[in-house]
Design a protein around this motif. Sequence first.
Motif, PDB file in Angstrom:
ATOM      1  N   ALA A 239       1.005  -1.174  -0.111  1.00 43.79           N
ATOM      2  CA  ALA A 239       0.055  -0.054  -0.114  1.00 43.79           C
ATOM      3  C   ALA A 239       0.892   1.289  -0.023  1.00 43.79           C
ATOM      4  N   THR A 240       0.369   2.312  -0.582  1.00 45.56           N
ATOM      5  CA  THR A 240       0.944   3.515  -0.601  1.00 45.56           C
ATOM      6  C   THR A 240       0.274   4.461   0.173  1.00 45.56           C
ATOM      7  N   ILE A 241       1.133   5.024   1.313  1.00 50.49           N
ATOM      8  CA  ILE A 241       0.311   6.011   2.134  1.00 50.49           C
ATOM      9  C   ILE A 241       1.191   7.234   2.513  1.00 50.49           C
ATOM     10  N   ARG A 242       0.346   8.083   3.069  1.00 52.10           N
ATOM     11  CA  ARG A 242       1.288   9.410   3.340  1.00 52.10           C
ATOM     12  C   ARG A 242       1.139   9.546   4.871  1.00 52.10           C
ATOM     13  N   LEU A 243       2.212  10.239   5.625  1.00 53.26           N
ATOM     14  CA  LEU A 243       2.023  10.286   7.021  1.00 53.26           C
ATOM     15  C   LEU A 243       2.411  11.745   7.357  1.00 53.26           C
ATOM     16  N   SER A 244       1.772  12.373   8.223  1.00 53.45           N
ATOM     17  CA  SER A 244       2.073  13.676   8.858  1.00 53.45           C
ATOM     18  C   SER A 244       3.437  13.393   9.918  1.00 53.45           C
ATOM     19  N   VAL A 259       7.263  -3.195   8.537  1.00 48.60           N
ATOM     20  CA  VAL A 259       6.477  -2.131   7.908  1.00 48.60           C
ATOM     21  C   VAL A 259       7.305  -0.687   8.150  1.00 48.60           C
ATOM     22  N   VAL A 260       7.830  -0.272   9.446  1.00 50.31           N
ATOM     23  CA  VAL A 260       8.575   0.834   9.558  1.00 50.31           C
ATOM     24  C   VAL A 260       9.697   0.971   8.748  1.00 50.31           C
ATOM     25  N   ARG A 261      10.251  -0.251   8.556  1.00 50.59           N
ATOM     26  CA  ARG A 261      11.514  -0.247   7.781  1.00 50.59           C
ATOM     27  C   ARG A 261      11.281  -0.015   6.323  1.00 50.59           C
ATOM     28  N   SER A 262      10.130  -0.750   5.815  1.00 46.21           N
ATOM     29  CA  SER A 262       9.685  -0.282   4.497  1.00 46.21           C
ATOM     30  C   SER A 262       9.429   1.118   4.213  1.00 46.21           C
ATOM     31  N   PHE A 263       8.696   1.435   5.230  1.00 51.93           N
ATOM     32  CA  PHE A 263       8.264   2.891   5.051  1.00 51.93           C
ATOM     33  C   PHE A 263       9.533   4.048   4.896  1.00 51.93           C
ATOM     34  N   ASP A 264      10.543   3.623   5.839  1.00 53.22           N
ATOM     35  CA  ASP A 264      11.753   4.476   5.933  1.00 53.22           C
ATOM     36  C   ASP A 264      12.547   4.389   4.652  1.00 53.22           C
ATOM     37  N   SER A 265      12.590   3.152   4.356  1.00 51.54           N
ATOM     38  CA  SER A 265      13.541   3.003   3.136  1.00 51.54           C
ATOM     39  C   SER A 265      12.985   3.574   1.751  1.00 51.54           C
ATOM     40  N   THR A 266      11.673   3.595   1.648  1.00 54.86           N
ATOM     41  CA  THR A 266      11.009   4.145   0.443  1.00 54.86           C
ATOM     42  C   THR A 266      10.410   5.601   0.535  1.00 54.86           C
ATOM     43  N   VAL A 270       6.285  14.911  -0.043  1.00 59.83           N
ATOM     44  CA  VAL A 270       4.910  15.289  -0.575  1.00 59.83           C
ATOM     45  C   VAL A 270       5.306  16.854  -0.952  1.00 59.83           C
ATOM     46  N   ASP A 271       5.094  17.061  -2.496  1.00 61.18           N
ATOM     47  CA  ASP A 271       5.341  18.330  -2.750  1.00 61.18           C
ATOM     48  C   ASP A 271       4.623  19.319  -2.096  1.00 61.18           C
ATOM     49  N   GLY A 272       5.257  20.478  -1.628  1.00 65.01           N
ATOM     50  CA  GLY A 272       4.542  21.575  -1.065  1.00 65.01           C
ATOM     51  C   GLY A 272       3.792  21.315   0.392  1.00 65.01           C
ATOM     52  N   ASP A 273       4.319  20.470   0.901  1.00 62.20           N
ATOM     53  CA  ASP A 273       3.720  19.534   2.285  1.00 62.20           C
ATOM     54  C   ASP A 273       5.048  19.230   3.036  1.00 62.20           C
ATOM     55  N   ASP A 274       4.586  18.997   4.166  1.00 62.64           N
ATOM     56  CA  ASP A 274       5.418  18.387   5.286  1.00 62.64           C
ATOM     57  C   ASP A 274       5.372  16.975   5.657  1.00 62.64           C
ATOM     58  N   TRP A 275       4.305  16.129   4.739  1.00 64.30           N
ATOM     59  CA  TRP A 275       4.139  15.037   4.869  1.00 64.30           C
ATOM     60  C   TRP A 275       4.872  14.122   4.038  1.00 64.30           C
ATOM     61  N   ILE A 276       5.067  12.944   4.318  1.00 67.00           N
ATOM     62  CA  ILE A 276       5.766  12.046   3.570  1.00 67.00           C
ATOM     63  C   ILE A 276       5.118  10.744   2.851  1.00 67.00           C
ATOM     64  N   GLU A 277       5.375  10.483   1.765  1.00 64.09           N
ATOM     65  CA  GLU A 277       4.763   9.241   1.180  1.00 64.09           C
ATOM     66  C   GLU A 277       5.595   8.135   1.024  1.00 64.09           C
ATOM     67  N   ALA A 278       5.094   6.929   1.261  1.00 65.49           N
ATOM     68  CA  ALA A 278       5.986   5.631   1.161  1.00 65.49           C
ATOM     69  C   ALA A 278       5.314   4.572   0.982  1.00 65.49           C
ATOM     70  N   VAL A 279       5.691   3.401   0.564  1.00 66.58           N
ATOM     71  CA  VAL A 279       5.141   2.012   0.263  1.00 66.58           C
ATOM     72  C   VAL A 279       5.479   1.122   1.433  1.00 66.58           C
ATOM     73  N   ILE A 280       4.402   0.415   1.919  1.00 67.72           N
ATOM     74  CA  ILE A 280       4.524  -0.419   2.909  1.00 67.72           C
ATOM     75  C   ILE A 280       4.029  -1.862   2.560  1.00 67.72           C
ATOM     76  N   PRO A 281       4.323  -2.912   3.210  1.00 69.94           N
ATOM     77  CA  PRO A 281       3.718  -4.058   2.846  1.00 69.94           C
ATOM     78  C   PRO A 281       2.648  -4.270   3.796  1.00 69.94           C
ATOM     79  N   ILE A 282       1.644  -5.165   3.204  1.00 68.02           N
ATOM     80  CA  ILE A 282       0.336  -5.319   3.963  1.00 68.02           C
ATOM     81  C   ILE A 282      -0.040  -6.787   4.023  1.00 68.02           C
ATOM     82  N   GLU A 283      -0.717  -7.315   4.870  1.00 66.14           N
ATOM     83  CA  GLU A 283      -1.250  -8.727   5.021  1.00 66.14           C
ATOM     84  C   GLU A 283      -2.494  -9.054   4.136  1.00 66.14           C
ATOM     85  N   SER A 284      -3.303  -7.985   4.308  1.00 62.46           N
ATOM     86  CA  SER A 284      -4.592  -7.881   3.739  1.00 62.46           C
ATOM     87  C   SER A 284      -5.256  -6.599   3.622  1.00 62.46           C
TER      88      SER A 284
END
Length: 325
Positions: A239-244, A259-266, A270-284
């Motif tokens: 899943a691709t998510i954005r976090l404040s 999941v944390v490691r995957s988020f940090d590595s990817t 986000v342009d014009g914002d202080d949020w961060i976008e990343a890809v994480i693995p999901i079970e379902s």
Amino acid sequence: MSADRLLSMLLLLQTRGRMSARRLADELGVSVRTAYRDLDRLQAAGVPLYAEHGRAGGYQLLDGYRTRLTGLSEGEARVLFLAGLPAPAADLGLAAEVTAARVKLLAALPVALREEATRTDAVFHLDAPGWYREVEVTPHLPLLVDSLFGRRAVDVRYRRWREPQEVNRRLRPYGLVLKSGTWYLVAAAQGRTATYRVTQVLDAVLSDERFDRPEGFVLSEYWSSYLDDFHARRYTGTATIRLSPRGHERLAANVPPEVVRSFDSTATAVDGDDWIEAVIPIESVEHACGELLRLGVDVEVVAPLELRQMMADTVRVLARAYGLG
């Protein structure tokens, strides 16, 4: 000359068998010349040590020679590595042996070391189970320990997650693992090595069958491989998510470390914002929805659309439940 080093060399030869002077030197952090000199000193002190020459040669203790801690019984010797783990030892049915071994070891130490060991014992404590979890009841664990030490197969009735839920198996145990307060048995059954949760063993009876562990089997290596395979099978999508910024800070407290490691590595800004976008693995999708909702307004699901829709539907239902919809 170091008496400690000579003792270490003697114990290495006792536990590992034949070793070359080069290997001994590497283990002890000395030169090969020093290793040869120490070997000569052991022989001069009466240690029955002999050398075999050739590519596979080395130094070896005479068969049957052992240094012993006087007074330790066989059962107490088994639990030396559990001496600092009283709760797991009690699970294994070895609490009395641990207590006896600790008393004898302390009595054998010089006064200064005995006082240091006592101080160490006073400031370290292991509490294996995780927070918010009941301690698991494992009534058949001592019998499985007997099976391991006696190398006897055990017949069990086991409850698993898929149908048929209850099955009968003859297991040949290779080892026990304590993971976050949960005991797992690694055993051979039906031609393969598998992992069994001990709390799911409903009945267990020792059989008369004797067995040997496969040559070269290393429990720690098997467990590491098992965990890698478990994580690979656990996550079925991404899943691709954005976090404040606050959501990023809270992430580790709400999702597994991988999941944390995957988020940090990817992670990307986000342009014009202080949020961060990343890809994480999901079970379902359902499982991911439950986990990510813990982050509240500090998370936005970008993809997949099915997960994004489920998050939105859940929020609308919650809003109606609180009279806001």
